[in-house]
Design a protein around this motif. Sequence first.
Motif, PDB file in Angstrom:
ATOM      1  N   VAL A  73       0.805  -1.210   0.000  1.00 51.17           N
ATOM      2  CA  VAL A  73       0.000   0.000   0.000  1.00 51.17           C
ATOM      3  C   VAL A  73       0.840   1.263   0.000  1.00 51.17           C
ATOM      4  O   VAL A  73       0.384   2.337  -0.429  1.00 51.17           O
ATOM      5  N   SER A  74       2.055   1.182   0.459  1.00 50.87           N
ATOM      6  CA  SER A  74       2.903   2.379   0.493  1.00 50.87           C
ATOM      7  C   SER A  74       3.217   2.901  -0.902  1.00 50.87           C
ATOM      8  O   SER A  74       3.718   4.018  -1.042  1.00 50.87           O
ATOM      9  N   ALA A  75       2.921   2.086  -1.939  1.00 52.65           N
ATOM     10  CA  ALA A  75       3.171   2.541  -3.298  1.00 52.65           C
ATOM     11  C   ALA A  75       2.230   3.687  -3.668  1.00 52.65           C
ATOM     12  O   ALA A  75       2.576   4.526  -4.513  1.00 52.65           O
ATOM     13  N   ILE A  76       1.039   3.724  -3.062  1.00 49.78           N
ATOM     14  CA  ILE A  76       0.079   4.793  -3.405  1.00 49.78           C
ATOM     15  C   ILE A  76      -0.441   5.520  -2.159  1.00 49.78           C
ATOM     16  O   ILE A  76      -1.419   6.264  -2.237  1.00 49.78           O
ATOM     17  N   MET A  77       0.211   5.318  -1.005  1.00 45.84           N
ATOM     18  CA  MET A  77      -0.178   6.000   0.225  1.00 45.84           C
ATOM     19  C   MET A  77       1.046   6.605   0.880  1.00 45.84           C
ATOM     20  O   MET A  77       2.169   6.088   0.746  1.00 45.84           O
ATOM     21  N   THR A  78       0.847   7.697   1.595  1.00 41.68           N
ATOM     22  CA  THR A  78       1.958   8.340   2.298  1.00 41.68           C
ATOM     23  C   THR A  78       2.329   7.502   3.516  1.00 41.68           C
ATOM     24  O   THR A  78       1.545   6.675   4.003  1.00 41.68           O
ATOM     25  N   ASP A  79       3.538   7.721   4.012  1.00 40.74           N
ATOM     26  CA  ASP A  79       3.979   6.980   5.195  1.00 40.74           C
ATOM     27  C   ASP A  79       3.071   7.237   6.381  1.00 40.74           C
ATOM     28  O   ASP A  79       2.760   6.330   7.168  1.00 40.74           O
ATOM     29  N   GLU A  80       2.612   8.496   6.533  1.00 42.04           N
ATOM     30  CA  GLU A  80       1.741   8.818   7.652  1.00 42.04           C
ATOM     31  C   GLU A  80       0.417   8.047   7.558  1.00 42.04           C
ATOM     32  O   GLU A  80      -0.078   7.529   8.577  1.00 42.04           O
ATOM     33  N   ASP A  81      -0.096   7.918   6.361  1.00 42.17           N
ATOM     34  CA  ASP A  81      -1.364   7.204   6.209  1.00 42.17           C
ATOM     35  C   ASP A  81      -1.189   5.709   6.413  1.00 42.17           C
ATOM     36  O   ASP A  81      -2.095   5.030   6.918  1.00 42.17           O
ATOM     37  N   VAL A  82      -0.026   5.157   6.015  1.00 41.37           N
ATOM     38  CA  VAL A  82       0.240   3.726   6.256  1.00 41.37           C
ATOM     39  C   VAL A  82       0.285   3.447   7.744  1.00 41.37           C
ATOM     40  O   VAL A  82      -0.307   2.477   8.246  1.00 41.37           O
ATOM     41  N   VAL A  83       0.993   4.323   8.495  1.00 41.69           N
ATOM     42  CA  VAL A  83       1.067   4.155   9.955  1.00 41.69           C
ATOM     43  C   VAL A  83      -0.327   4.274  10.570  1.00 41.69           C
ATOM     44  O   VAL A  83      -0.702   3.516  11.465  1.00 41.69           O
ATOM     45  N   GLN A  84      -1.095   5.228  10.082  1.00 36.56           N
ATOM     46  CA  GLN A  84      -2.460   5.407  10.593  1.00 36.56           C
ATOM     47  C   GLN A  84      -3.290   4.147  10.343  1.00 36.56           C
ATOM     48  O   GLN A  84      -4.042   3.692  11.223  1.00 36.56           O
ATOM     49  N   GLY A  85      -3.147   3.529   9.162  1.00 37.42           N
ATOM     50  CA  GLY A  85      -3.896   2.316   8.864  1.00 37.42           C
ATOM     51  C   GLY A  85      -3.514   1.165   9.773  1.00 37.42           C
ATOM     52  O   GLY A  85      -4.378   0.416  10.243  1.00 37.42           O
ATOM     53  N   ARG A  86      -2.217   0.984  10.034  1.00 37.02           N
ATOM     54  CA  ARG A  86      -1.777  -0.093  10.933  1.00 37.02           C
ATOM     55  C   ARG A  86      -2.338   0.112  12.328  1.00 37.02           C
ATOM     56  O   ARG A  86      -2.760  -0.846  12.992  1.00 37.02           O
ATOM     57  N   THR A  87      -2.337   1.368  12.777  1.00 34.06           N
ATOM     58  CA  THR A  87      -2.884   1.651  14.115  1.00 34.06           C
ATOM     59  C   THR A  87      -4.357   1.280  14.180  1.00 34.06           C
ATOM     60  O   THR A  87      -4.823   0.688  15.179  1.00 34.06           O
ATOM     61  N   LEU A  88      -5.100   1.608  13.159  1.00 35.42           N
ATOM     62  CA  LEU A  88      -6.530   1.290  13.152  1.00 35.42           C
ATOM     63  C   LEU A  88      -6.775  -0.209  13.092  1.00 35.42           C
ATOM     64  O   LEU A  88      -7.731  -0.711  13.709  1.00 35.42           O
ATOM     65  N   ILE A  89      -5.923  -0.956  12.353  1.00 31.69           N
ATOM     66  CA  ILE A  89      -6.078  -2.412  12.301  1.00 31.69           C
ATOM     67  C   ILE A  89      -5.863  -3.016  13.685  1.00 31.69           C
ATOM     68  O   ILE A  89      -6.603  -3.924  14.111  1.00 31.69           O
ATOM     69  N   LYS A  90      -4.859  -2.514  14.407  1.00 29.36           N
ATOM     70  CA  LYS A  90      -4.628  -3.014  15.777  1.00 29.36           C
ATOM     71  C   LYS A  90      -5.830  -2.767  16.663  1.00 29.36           C
ATOM     72  O   LYS A  90      -6.222  -3.608  17.469  1.00 29.36           O
ATOM     73  N   GLN A  91      -6.447  -1.591  16.506  1.00 21.45           N
ATOM     74  CA  GLN A  91      -7.640  -1.296  17.316  1.00 21.45           C
ATOM     75  C   GLN A  91      -8.793  -2.223  16.959  1.00 21.45           C
ATOM     76  O   GLN A  91      -9.547  -2.654  17.828  1.00 21.45           O
ATOM     77  N   MET A  92      -8.918  -2.568  15.673  1.00 20.72           N
ATOM     78  CA  MET A  92      -9.989  -3.466  15.252  1.00 20.72           C
ATOM     79  C   MET A  92      -9.745  -4.891  15.756  1.00 20.72           C
ATOM     80  O   MET A  92     -10.693  -5.638  16.035  1.00 20.72           O
ATOM     81  N   LEU A  93      -8.462  -5.309  15.894  1.00 25.77           N
ATOM     82  CA  LEU A  93      -8.138  -6.655  16.375  1.00 25.77           C
ATOM     83  C   LEU A  93      -8.307  -6.787  17.870  1.00 25.77           C
ATOM     84  O   LEU A  93      -8.459  -7.901  18.391  1.00 25.77           O
ATOM     85  N   ASP A  94      -8.277  -5.665  18.584  1.00 23.46           N
ATOM     86  CA  ASP A  94      -8.467  -5.728  20.038  1.00 23.46           C
ATOM     87  C   ASP A  94      -9.860  -6.214  20.363  1.00 23.46           C
ATOM     88  O   ASP A  94     -10.820  -6.002  19.607  1.00 23.46           O
ATOM     89  N   GLU A  95      -9.983  -6.841  21.487  1.00 16.71           N
ATOM     90  CA  GLU A  95     -11.291  -7.333  21.922  1.00 16.71           C
ATOM     91  C   GLU A  95     -12.225  -6.137  22.148  1.00 16.71           C
ATOM     92  O   GLU A  95     -11.882  -5.182  22.832  1.00 16.71           O
ATOM     93  N   GLY A  96     -13.401  -6.217  21.530  1.00 21.99           N
ATOM     94  CA  GLY A  96     -14.348  -5.110  21.628  1.00 21.99           C
ATOM     95  C   GLY A  96     -14.076  -3.983  20.653  1.00 21.99           C
ATOM     96  O   GLY A  96     -14.733  -2.942  20.699  1.00 21.99           O
ATOM     97  N   GLY A  97     -13.078  -4.183  19.780  1.00 22.33           N
ATOM     98  CA  GLY A  97     -12.755  -3.149  18.807  1.00 22.33           C
ATOM     99  C   GLY A  97     -13.818  -3.050  17.719  1.00 22.33           C
ATOM    100  O   GLY A  97     -14.657  -3.950  17.553  1.00 22.33           O
ATOM    101  N   PRO A  98     -13.806  -1.971  16.937  1.00 21.18           N
ATOM    102  CA  PRO A  98     -14.824  -1.794  15.892  1.00 21.18           C
ATOM    103  C   PRO A  98     -14.627  -2.804  14.762  1.00 21.18           C
ATOM    104  O   PRO A  98     -13.506  -3.231  14.468  1.00 21.18           O
ATOM    105  N   SER A  99     -15.730  -3.186  14.131  1.00 19.81           N
ATOM    106  CA  SER A  99     -15.652  -4.112  12.994  1.00 19.81           C
ATOM    107  C   SER A  99     -15.384  -3.360  11.692  1.00 19.81           C
ATOM    108  O   SER A  99     -14.861  -3.930  10.738  1.00 19.81           O
ATOM    109  N   VAL A 100     -15.748  -2.088  11.665  1.00 19.48           N
ATOM    110  CA  VAL A 100     -15.527  -1.247  10.490  1.00 19.48           C
ATOM    111  C   VAL A 100     -14.987   0.095  10.975  1.00 19.48           C
ATOM    112  O   VAL A 100     -15.437   0.625  12.001  1.00 19.48           O
TER     113      VAL A 100
END
Length: 754
Positions: A174-201
């Motif tokens: 994804v870094s081919a078409i996304m900025t580094d800041e947005d890639v980091v932001q996406g990883r952070t959101l995925i971790k939150q979604m994987l946490d118990e009780g995290g959002p599904s979307v």
Amino acid sequence: MLAELTVSMVGASSPLRDRVVRTLEDVGATTVAAEDSGTSMSDARSYADCIVYVSTEGGELWQETVDKESSLPIVLCGPRDETHLAAAINAGVDAYVGPEEIESQLVERIGTVVSADSTRLSDERRELEQRDLIIETVADGVYSLDTDGCYTMVNDAVASMTGYSREELLGKHVSAIMTDEDVVQGRTLIKQMLDEGGPSVTTYEIELVTRSDNRVPCEVVMSLLPGEKPFNGTVGSVRDIRDQKQLERELRERKRNVESVHRVATQLENTRAIETIDDIALDAVIDVLDIDVCCLKTTHDGQPRWHVTDPRIDIEAFPICCLDEQIHQRTVRGDRTFVVNDLHERRDETRQTNIRSLLSVPVGENGLFQAGVLDSDGFGYDDAEIAELLFAHVANAIERIEAEAQLVDERDRFAALFENVPDPVASIRYEGDQPIVLDTNPAFERTFGYDVDQLRGESIDRFVVPPEGTDRADELNERGRRGELIETEVERQTSSGRREFLLTVVPVELGEDSPLTYAVYTDITERKRQQQRVEVLNRVLRHDLRNGMNIVKGCAEMLESSTGDEYGYAETIKRRADELISLAEKTRAVEQTLEHDERDLGSVDVVEGVQSMVDRVDNEHEDVEFTVSTPDSAHARSDNMLRTAIYHVLDNAVVHNDTDEPAVDVTVSVNDAQQVTVTVEDDGPGIPREERELLEEDREITQLRHASGLGLWLVNWVVTQSGGTLSFETEGIDGTRVHLTVPKALTEDDLEPK
């Protein structure tokens, strides 16, 4: 049907398996055999239509060899006992055939499960095709990423947004078409979604980097891919939000402009000078609108005031203050806003400036605002709306300041009138049924002897109303409180005793319950006393003079009949007695005239009145020649005393005529000024100039200089009381021409619309 099928055989070699193979071969099915139950089924899945597991009577754990990942239908052949049946159900077997049923039931059951599986596969294939169609036709980009963040699927929309082809994107990070800041932001959101009780979307914004290194603001909606592992990748959609961002910027700009206009409105409300209003308006409009030059015209006291900003462009020609005279006229005449996208497109006239876009907004009744920019299409609907809102506040502020100035002038004029009017005036507020004094003028203090500080806050009646006048004062207070305009005569207690006043009560609001009124006291004491004296003298004059002259005349007649009148003394006495008796009668007519007021006036037929008075004078005198010229009809606004006035003019023309056969011309005319004129012209010596000047008020009445009789005075009073004029004409004629001009009475014909 089975002749077209391929069946994968799984199980150890046994008589039961041989029976299964023979049964299938008998119907033409193709069987693929494995060496033992542990053989992998990956190859079989690629071309088999069904899997048949054969369980021997030895009871090996066949279910352990079942490929749960396979989507092919499964048929189990083996002993019919509870252990095998339970295992078949748990393994998801589609059909079960016991040893005794192989030859009779196996082929039928394989055909049934294969047919059902074919239908299921057809439905799934159709669903997949629909899903692919939807993914490709939606405007948003759709993608999926593996666990490493590499693209496993993208639709055409993603390729269109980025400028890459789908093949180029598949497998790229994804870094081919996304900025580094947005890639980091996406990883952070995925971790939150994987946490118990995290959002599904989750939804977040990114900047998509295109092949040409442009940044496209986008909104990503992301969710986790399902699977047995805790993290199997992500799937989501990407939406281009450039239009949304532009709209948000425009809304923020519009909000800022509206807030700026409201701040200006607050400033305008607190402004008291029109010059300051103009400056505030120009500063505000330059701040709100992106303009190159503007002008503002406001009107104050009927005079236009022009203001032009320092232009940031070189104006080629600027002969008048407005940027465009034609649009100026259309704006003011039509009282509406004009937006011109390109002034240079007009070819029928010479351009006044090198501006191209023009915004023209009316300001009040005759004011104008114009703004211009160098480029075409420089103004939009929002600009016009903001300008209209701003200059609506400007027009209201100017109107408010002018109204306030007018109120101040009126207040000052009223204060001057209140202080300097010669009649006593009191400002009253009704509290309940009591007229409480708010203020008095100096004339009130001089007349009634009370200082305003003594009266303020007190009932005026307690100071000026005599004890016997309280009931009538209460009645007047009730009428005044109801908002009636009152004019009546009253008696009031003053510093010099009781005096008569004409009381005028003027409510601030007519016809409504009005607590505020003004009481004006006009002193009529001397006028009333003079009127009483005149009435007494008039009665004595008429009664005693008429009776005495009748006695004198009777005695003269008796003297003449008994002794003769050799020297004419008796005749002289009788003639003079008749004149004095006539004078008494005229005095009565004058009194009747003076007792009338304007409310007694009505419609009088002048033509009929002239004719009847001519007949009367003609009967009273001999050898008189009358010439009468009248229209068919002429009605005057007067009363019946007008006939008496006409009679006295006619009689005067005959009596004072020294010719043997007096000639009198009478004319009635109606002019365009809605006036009726009776003109009497004689050929006698005329009315002396001194008497004409007295009647026309050009000379003062003295004991030695007064009119010889009451006749012409009566005529003058009748005509003037009717709202008309009495005039004389002697130049260029042998005798005198008298004009009685009175207002015409309105008839139904006059009231009809022309």
